[in-house]
Design an enzyme around this catalytic site. Structure first.
Site, PDB file in Angstrom:
ATOM      1  N   LYS A   9      49.078  34.733  45.772  1.00 40.03           N
ATOM      2  CA  LYS A   9      48.326  34.584  46.981  1.00 40.03           C
ATOM      3  C   LYS A   9      49.016  34.124  48.339  1.00 40.03           C
ATOM      4  CE  LYS A   9      44.329  34.297  43.904  1.00 40.03           C
ATOM      5  NZ  LYS A   9      43.069  33.375  43.486  1.00 40.03           N
ATOM      6  N   TYR A  49      37.906  41.914  45.029  1.00 45.09           N
ATOM      7  CA  TYR A  49      37.062  40.859  44.555  1.00 45.09           C
ATOM      8  C   TYR A  49      35.520  41.390  44.725  1.00 45.09           C
ATOM      9  CZ  TYR A  49      40.691  37.352  44.359  1.00 45.09           C
ATOM     10  OH  TYR A  49      41.694  36.607  44.146  1.00 45.09           O
ATOM     11  N   ASN A 112      44.673  28.792  44.553  1.00 44.92           N
ATOM     12  CA  ASN A 112      45.206  28.622  43.284  1.00 44.92           C
ATOM     13  C   ASN A 112      46.186  29.713  43.289  1.00 44.92           C
ATOM     14  OD1 ASN A 112      43.787  31.024  43.223  1.00 44.92           O
ATOM     15  ND2 ASN A 112      42.350  30.209  41.545  1.00 44.92           N
ATOM     16  N   HIS A 115      46.680  35.417  41.414  1.00 39.61           N
ATOM     17  CA  HIS A 115      45.758  36.360  40.851  1.00 39.61           C
ATOM     18  C   HIS A 115      46.222  37.110  39.548  1.00 39.61           C
ATOM     19  CE1 HIS A 115      42.573  39.158  39.921  1.00 39.61           C
ATOM     20  NE2 HIS A 115      43.379  40.030  39.783  1.00 39.61           N
ATOM     21  N   GLU A 126      42.749  47.451  38.949  1.00 39.00           N
ATOM     22  CA  GLU A 126      43.150  46.937  39.920  1.00 39.00           C
ATOM     23  C   GLU A 126      44.829  47.602  40.310  1.00 39.00           C
ATOM     24  OE1 GLU A 126      41.208  42.561  39.249  1.00 39.00           O
ATOM     25  OE2 GLU A 126      43.417  42.641  38.724  1.00 39.00           O
TER      26      GLU A 126
HETATM   27  N1  UDP Z   1      37.106  31.253  43.872  1.00 37.90           N
HETATM   28  C1  UDP Z   1      37.029  30.023  45.068  1.00 37.90           C
HETATM   29  N2  UDP Z   1      35.953  29.132  44.564  1.00 37.90           N
HETATM   30  C2  UDP Z   1      35.172  29.081  43.628  1.00 37.90           C
HETATM   31  C3  UDP Z   1      35.576  30.150  42.599  1.00 37.90           C
HETATM   32  C4  UDP Z   1      36.326  31.105  42.600  1.00 37.90           C
HETATM   33  O1  UDP Z   1      37.485  30.030  46.055  1.00 37.90           O
HETATM   34  O2  UDP Z   1      34.306  28.450  43.227  1.00 37.90           O
HETATM   35  C5  UDP Z   1      38.253  31.954  44.210  1.00 37.90           C
HETATM   36  C6  UDP Z   1      39.632  31.556  43.306  1.00 37.90           C
HETATM   37  O3  UDP Z   1      40.659  31.983  44.288  1.00 37.90           O
HETATM   38  C7  UDP Z   1      39.804  32.536  42.347  1.00 37.90           C
HETATM   39  C8  UDP Z   1      38.829  33.825  42.718  1.00 37.90           C
HETATM   40  O4  UDP Z   1      37.873  33.414  43.452  1.00 37.90           O
HETATM   41  O5  UDP Z   1      40.825  32.593  41.758  1.00 37.90           O
HETATM   42  C9  UDP Z   1      38.269  34.673  41.722  1.00 37.90           C
HETATM   43  O6  UDP Z   1      37.469  33.908  40.763  1.00 37.90           O
HETATM   44  P1  UDP Z   1      37.430  34.246  39.228  1.00 37.90           P
HETATM   45  O7  UDP Z   1      36.513  33.463  38.785  1.00 37.90           O
HETATM   46  O8  UDP Z   1      37.565  35.515  38.881  1.00 37.90           O
HETATM   47  O9  UDP Z   1      38.899  33.219  39.143  1.00 37.90           O
HETATM   48  P2  UDP Z   1      40.261  33.978  38.161  1.00 37.90           P
HETATM   49  O10 UDP Z   1      40.172  35.081  37.433  1.00 37.90           O
HETATM   50  O11 UDP Z   1      41.195  33.989  39.580  1.00 37.90           O
HETATM   51  O12 UDP Z   1      40.924  32.777  37.342  1.00 37.90           O
END
Ligand code: UDP
Length: 150
Positions: A9, A49, A112, A115, A126
């Site tokens: 990211k 997303y 974080n 992805h 994807e």
């Molecule tokens: N995210 C965020 N706030 C939240 C939850 C998710 O900004 O409270 C963002 C974060 O970047 C995350 C992405 O949304 O990686 C997608 O969320 P998911 O639950 O799919 O997590 P991942 O699969 O990336 O661990």
């Protein structure tokens, strides 16, 4: 052969972690079959997303993902989808185990770093969303004989 989609990211790119992140997946033994640095459109970010469209963090997430260059990539190998998720770590970097990418380099859920597709079917969707078939390179690393039993 199993493939997964991952994206470093904009925070990972801005913090100079591209080499470190690529190194981890290379050293593990997975094969890089697609790689591009790109500025993501709002349309692509929203499609990627889509499952989170109704969540409160969605607008901020789309803004963040489109805020600077991102490294999109496809990696190949047995069990790569689940293994890459383990190497990435929990969604919230403060809960992610040390030794994982998020556990080692992050402190905030909204920044974080990376992805990774969460299942084989998601990975297929994807990969098709982010890469054309001409952008994916099928090849066999010379080291393969030293990575897996024949
Ligand atoms: N995210 C965020 N706030 C939240 C939850 C998710 O900004 O409270 C963002 C974060 O970047 C995350 C992405 O949304 O990686 C997608 O969320 P998911 O639950 O799919 O997590 P991942 O699969 O990336 O661990």
């Amino acid at each position: 052969m199993e493939r997964t989609f991952m994206a470093i990211k904009p925070d990972g790119v801005q913090r100079g972690l591209v080499g470190e992140i690529l190194r981890r997946f290379e050293a593990k033994g997975f094969t890089l079959v697609g790689l591009k640095l790109m500025h993501v459109s709002k349309e692509l970010a929203e499609k990627h997303y889509d499952v989170h469209r109704e969540r409160p963090f969605f607008p901020g997430l789309v803004e963040f993902i489109t805020s600077g260059p991102l490294v999109a990539m496809v990696w190949e190998g047995d069990g790569v989808v689940a293994s890459a998720r383990k190497m990435i770590g929990a969604t919230n970097p403060l809960s992610a185990e040390p030794g994982t990418i998020r556990g080692d380099f992050g402190i905030s859920i909204g920044r974080n770093l990376i992805h990774g597709s969460d299942a084989i079917e998601t990975a297929q969707r994807e990969i098709a969303l982010w890469f054309s078939s001409e952008e994916l390179v099928s090849w066999q690393p010379a080291a393969v004989a030293w990575l897996v039993e024949s």
